[in-house]
Design a protein around this motif. Structure first.
Motif, PDB file in Angstrom:
ATOM      1  N   ALA A 263       0.829  -1.207   0.000  1.00 45.65           N
ATOM      2  CA  ALA A 263       0.000   0.000   0.000  1.00 45.65           C
ATOM      3  C   ALA A 263       0.864   1.257   0.000  1.00 45.65           C
ATOM      4  CB  ALA A 263      -0.937  -0.013   1.200  1.00 45.65           C
ATOM      5  N   GLU A 264       1.944   1.232   0.772  1.00 47.09           N
ATOM      6  CA  GLU A 264       2.832   2.395   0.834  1.00 47.09           C
ATOM      7  C   GLU A 264       3.625   2.569  -0.465  1.00 47.09           C
ATOM      8  OE1 GLU A 264       6.751   3.637   3.349  1.00 47.09           O
ATOM      9  OE2 GLU A 264       5.050   2.839   4.485  1.00 47.09           O
ATOM     10  N   GLU A 265       4.194   1.480  -0.962  1.00 42.42           N
ATOM     11  CA  GLU A 265       5.034   1.544  -2.170  1.00 42.42           C
ATOM     12  C   GLU A 265       4.226   1.942  -3.413  1.00 42.42           C
ATOM     13  OE1 GLU A 265       8.573   1.202  -4.444  1.00 42.42           O
ATOM     14  OE2 GLU A 265       8.292   1.280  -2.272  1.00 42.42           O
ATOM     15  N   PHE A 266       2.986   1.488  -3.483  1.00 41.19           N
ATOM     16  CA  PHE A 266       2.165   1.728  -4.668  1.00 41.19           C
ATOM     17  C   PHE A 266       0.989   2.659  -4.345  1.00 41.19           C
ATOM     18  CE2 PHE A 266       4.425  -2.246  -5.236  1.00 41.19           C
ATOM     19  CZ  PHE A 266       4.962  -2.085  -6.507  1.00 41.19           C
ATOM     20  N   GLU A 267       1.210   3.589  -3.426  1.00 44.56           N
ATOM     21  CA  GLU A 267       0.147   4.479  -2.974  1.00 44.56           C
ATOM     22  C   GLU A 267      -0.428   5.343  -4.095  1.00 44.56           C
ATOM     23  OE1 GLU A 267       1.269   7.438  -0.044  1.00 44.56           O
ATOM     24  OE2 GLU A 267       3.279   7.513  -0.896  1.00 44.56           O
ATOM     25  N   ALA A 268       0.337   5.610  -5.133  1.00 45.33           N
ATOM     26  CA  ALA A 268      -0.160   6.416  -6.253  1.00 45.33           C
ATOM     27  C   ALA A 268      -1.345   5.737  -6.938  1.00 45.33           C
ATOM     28  CB  ALA A 268       0.951   6.666  -7.266  1.00 45.33           C
ATOM     29  N   TYR A 269      -1.439   4.423  -6.805  1.00 47.09           N
ATOM     30  CA  TYR A 269      -2.530   3.671  -7.429  1.00 47.09           C
ATOM     31  C   TYR A 269      -3.689   3.433  -6.455  1.00 47.09           C
ATOM     32  CZ  TYR A 269       1.081   2.800 -10.866  1.00 47.09           C
ATOM     33  OH  TYR A 269       2.066   2.969 -11.802  1.00 47.09           O
ATOM     34  N   ARG A 270      -3.602   4.040  -5.253  1.00 47.92           N
ATOM     35  CA  ARG A 270      -4.617   3.840  -4.228  1.00 47.92           C
ATOM     36  C   ARG A 270      -5.103   5.177  -3.655  1.00 47.92           C
ATOM     37  NH1 ARG A 270      -5.467  -0.615  -1.941  1.00 47.92           N
ATOM     38  NH2 ARG A 270      -5.506   0.222   0.153  1.00 47.92           N
ATOM     39  N   PRO A 271      -5.608   6.075  -4.511  1.00 50.75           N
ATOM     40  CA  PRO A 271      -6.028   7.388  -4.011  1.00 50.75           C
ATOM     41  C   PRO A 271      -7.215   7.270  -3.050  1.00 50.75           C
ATOM     42  CG  PRO A 271      -6.777   7.078  -6.262  1.00 50.75           C
ATOM     43  CD  PRO A 271      -5.905   5.900  -5.926  1.00 50.75           C
ATOM     44  N   PRO A 272      -7.204   8.082  -2.002  1.00 54.94           N
ATOM     45  CA  PRO A 272      -8.333   8.037  -1.060  1.00 54.94           C
ATOM     46  C   PRO A 272      -9.618   8.529  -1.730  1.00 54.94           C
ATOM     47  CG  PRO A 272      -6.820   9.819  -0.514  1.00 54.94           C
ATOM     48  CD  PRO A 272      -6.200   9.057  -1.640  1.00 54.94           C
TER      49      PRO A 272
ATOM     50  N   PHE B  97     -11.831   5.255  -6.894  1.00 50.43           N
ATOM     51  CA  PHE B  97     -11.604   3.876  -7.312  1.00 50.43           C
ATOM     52  C   PHE B  97     -10.112   3.606  -7.260  1.00 50.43           C
ATOM     53  CE2 PHE B  97     -10.476   0.765 -10.516  1.00 50.43           C
ATOM     54  CZ  PHE B  97     -11.290  -0.286 -10.140  1.00 50.43           C
ATOM     55  N   LYS B  98      -9.746   2.479  -6.712  1.00 54.88           N
ATOM     56  CA  LYS B  98      -8.338   2.137  -6.573  1.00 54.88           C
ATOM     57  C   LYS B  98      -7.924   1.138  -7.650  1.00 54.88           C
ATOM     58  CE  LYS B  98      -8.435   3.024  -1.616  1.00 54.88           C
ATOM     59  NZ  LYS B  98      -9.216   4.172  -1.822  1.00 54.88           N
ATOM     60  N   ASP B  99      -6.847   1.451  -8.358  1.00 56.32           N
ATOM     61  CA  ASP B  99      -6.309   0.534  -9.354  1.00 56.32           C
ATOM     62  C   ASP B  99      -5.711  -0.700  -8.693  1.00 56.32           C
ATOM     63  OD1 ASP B  99      -6.960   2.303 -11.403  1.00 56.32           O
ATOM     64  OD2 ASP B  99      -4.977   3.216 -11.442  1.00 56.32           O
ATOM     65  N   VAL B 100      -5.289  -0.552  -7.436  1.00 54.04           N
ATOM     66  CA  VAL B 100      -4.708  -1.656  -6.672  1.00 54.04           C
ATOM     67  C   VAL B 100      -5.496  -1.801  -5.382  1.00 54.04           C
ATOM     68  CG1 VAL B 100      -2.661  -2.476  -5.436  1.00 54.04           C
ATOM     69  CG2 VAL B 100      -2.405  -1.292  -7.628  1.00 54.04           C
ATOM     70  N   SER B 101      -6.073  -2.981  -5.175  1.00 57.41           N
ATOM     71  CA  SER B 101      -6.762  -3.254  -3.919  1.00 57.41           C
ATOM     72  C   SER B 101      -6.130  -4.475  -3.260  1.00 57.41           C
ATOM     73  CB  SER B 101      -8.264  -3.440  -4.137  1.00 57.41           C
ATOM     74  OG  SER B 101      -8.500  -4.463  -5.071  1.00 57.41           O
ATOM     75  N   LEU B 102      -6.241  -4.527  -1.947  1.00 53.65           N
ATOM     76  CA  LEU B 102      -5.570  -5.555  -1.155  1.00 53.65           C
ATOM     77  C   LEU B 102      -6.565  -6.254  -0.235  1.00 53.65           C
ATOM     78  CD1 LEU B 102      -2.743  -3.136  -0.027  1.00 53.65           C
ATOM     79  CD2 LEU B 102      -2.472  -4.920  -1.728  1.00 53.65           C
ATOM     80  N   VAL B 103      -6.419  -7.562  -0.112  1.00 52.49           N
ATOM     81  CA  VAL B 103      -7.225  -8.313   0.839  1.00 52.49           C
ATOM     82  C   VAL B 103      -6.413  -9.525   1.290  1.00 52.49           C
ATOM     83  CG1 VAL B 103      -8.413  -9.746  -0.882  1.00 52.49           C
ATOM     84  CG2 VAL B 103      -9.511  -9.285   1.292  1.00 52.49           C
TER      85      VAL B 103
ATOM     86  N   GLU C 280      -6.513  -3.579 -11.261  1.00 51.11           N
ATOM     87  CA  GLU C 280      -7.569  -3.376 -12.255  1.00 51.11           C
ATOM     88  C   GLU C 280      -7.356  -2.030 -12.937  1.00 51.11           C
ATOM     89  OE1 GLU C 280     -12.334  -4.078 -12.682  1.00 51.11           O
ATOM     90  OE2 GLU C 280     -11.462  -3.986 -10.703  1.00 51.11           O
ATOM     91  N   LYS C 281      -6.670  -2.100 -14.090  1.00 52.27           N
ATOM     92  CA  LYS C 281      -6.394  -0.885 -14.868  1.00 52.27           C
ATOM     93  C   LYS C 281      -5.903  -1.311 -16.240  1.00 52.27           C
ATOM     94  CE  LYS C 281      -2.369   1.351 -13.978  1.00 52.27           C
ATOM     95  NZ  LYS C 281      -1.765   1.403 -15.234  1.00 52.27           N
ATOM     96  N   GLU C 282      -5.808  -0.356 -17.160  1.00 53.25           N
ATOM     97  CA  GLU C 282      -5.236  -0.639 -18.472  1.00 53.25           C
ATOM     98  C   GLU C 282      -3.828  -1.177 -18.278  1.00 53.25           C
ATOM     99  OE1 GLU C 282      -6.784  -0.454 -21.500  1.00 53.25           O
ATOM    100  OE2 GLU C 282      -8.563   0.007 -20.326  1.00 53.25           O
ATOM    101  N   ASP C 283      -3.462  -2.172 -19.076  1.00 54.42           N
ATOM    102  CA  ASP C 283      -2.135  -2.772 -19.008  1.00 54.42           C
ATOM    103  C   ASP C 283      -1.797  -3.213 -17.580  1.00 54.42           C
ATOM    104  OD1 ASP C 283       0.265  -3.728 -20.012  1.00 54.42           O
ATOM    105  OD2 ASP C 283       1.286  -1.818 -19.727  1.00 54.42           O
TER     106      ASP C 283
ATOM    107  N   HIS D 168      -7.143 -12.433 -15.468  1.00 53.58           N
ATOM    108  CA  HIS D 168      -8.537 -12.601 -15.864  1.00 53.58           C
ATOM    109  C   HIS D 168      -8.854 -11.853 -17.155  1.00 53.58           C
ATOM    110  CE1 HIS D 168      -9.669 -14.713 -12.165  1.00 53.58           C
ATOM    111  NE2 HIS D 168      -8.691 -14.006 -11.654  1.00 53.58           N
ATOM    112  N   SER D 169      -8.110 -10.786 -17.423  1.00 51.14           N
ATOM    113  CA  SER D 169      -8.236 -10.027 -18.675  1.00 51.14           C
ATOM    114  C   SER D 169      -7.058  -9.056 -18.744  1.00 51.14           C
ATOM    115  CB  SER D 169      -9.572  -9.265 -18.733  1.00 51.14           C
ATOM    116  OG  SER D 169      -9.551  -8.164 -17.846  1.00 51.14           O
ATOM    117  N   ASP D 170      -7.002  -8.274 -19.816  1.00 51.12           N
ATOM    118  CA  ASP D 170      -5.921  -7.280 -19.945  1.00 51.12           C
ATOM    119  C   ASP D 170      -5.956  -6.247 -18.827  1.00 51.12           C
ATOM    120  OD1 ASP D 170      -5.047  -8.512 -22.233  1.00 51.12           O
ATOM    121  OD2 ASP D 170      -6.003  -7.071 -23.597  1.00 51.12           O
ATOM    122  N   THR D 171      -7.132  -6.034 -18.276  1.00 48.92           N
ATOM    123  CA  THR D 171      -7.288  -4.998 -17.240  1.00 48.92           C
ATOM    124  C   THR D 171      -7.578  -5.568 -15.855  1.00 48.92           C
ATOM    125  OG1 THR D 171      -9.635  -4.786 -17.740  1.00 48.92           O
ATOM    126  CG2 THR D 171      -8.129  -3.314 -18.929  1.00 48.92           C
ATOM    127  N   ASP D 172      -7.444  -6.879 -15.676  1.00 48.24           N
ATOM    128  CA  ASP D 172      -7.809  -7.511 -14.412  1.00 48.24           C
ATOM    129  C   ASP D 172      -6.813  -8.632 -14.096  1.00 48.24           C
ATOM    130  OD1 ASP D 172      -9.000  -8.676 -12.207  1.00 48.24           O
ATOM    131  OD2 ASP D 172     -10.863  -9.191 -13.231  1.00 48.24           O
TER     132      ASP D 172
END
Length: 90
Positions: free
Chosen positions: A17-26, A29-35, A51-54, A78-82
């Motif tokens: 989350a810290e390293e890739f925070e640019a993809y997790r704006p508060p 929609f988050k391009d990177v989600s964690l569970v 979940e994003k282009e490329d 699962h796809s190009d974007t997933d």
């Protein structure tokens, strides 16, 4: 550091989350989600959903980041974007 796999994965999730925070704006929609899936107590898994282009490119960066920290990884496309990166630890 603790030897409990769920605690280790929780720490890894924080690092991702810290390293890739640019993809997790508060509040957006988050391009990177964690569970952390701990339904199987013998093999808890950190799931990083990209979940994003490329998505493959970013998933590759995340996978390398996790491997550098000792996680075993597997990728599900699962796809190009997933793409999901699954991480486990001993």
């Amino acid at each position: 550091m603790t030897s409990d796999p769920v605690d280790i994965l929780d720490d890894l999730a924080d690092q991702v989350a810290e390293e890739f925070e640019a993809y997790r704006p508060p509040d957006e929609f988050k391009d990177v989600s964690l569970v952390i899936d701990n339904n199987d107590p013998e093999r808890p898994t950190l799931i990083v959903h990209v979940e994003k282009e490329d998505a493959d490119t970013l998933a590759g960066e995340i996978e390398a980041f996790l491997k550098e920290r000792g996680a075993r990884t597997q990728r599900e496309r699962h796809s190009d974007t997933d793409v999901r990166v699954l991480a486990t630890v001993d």
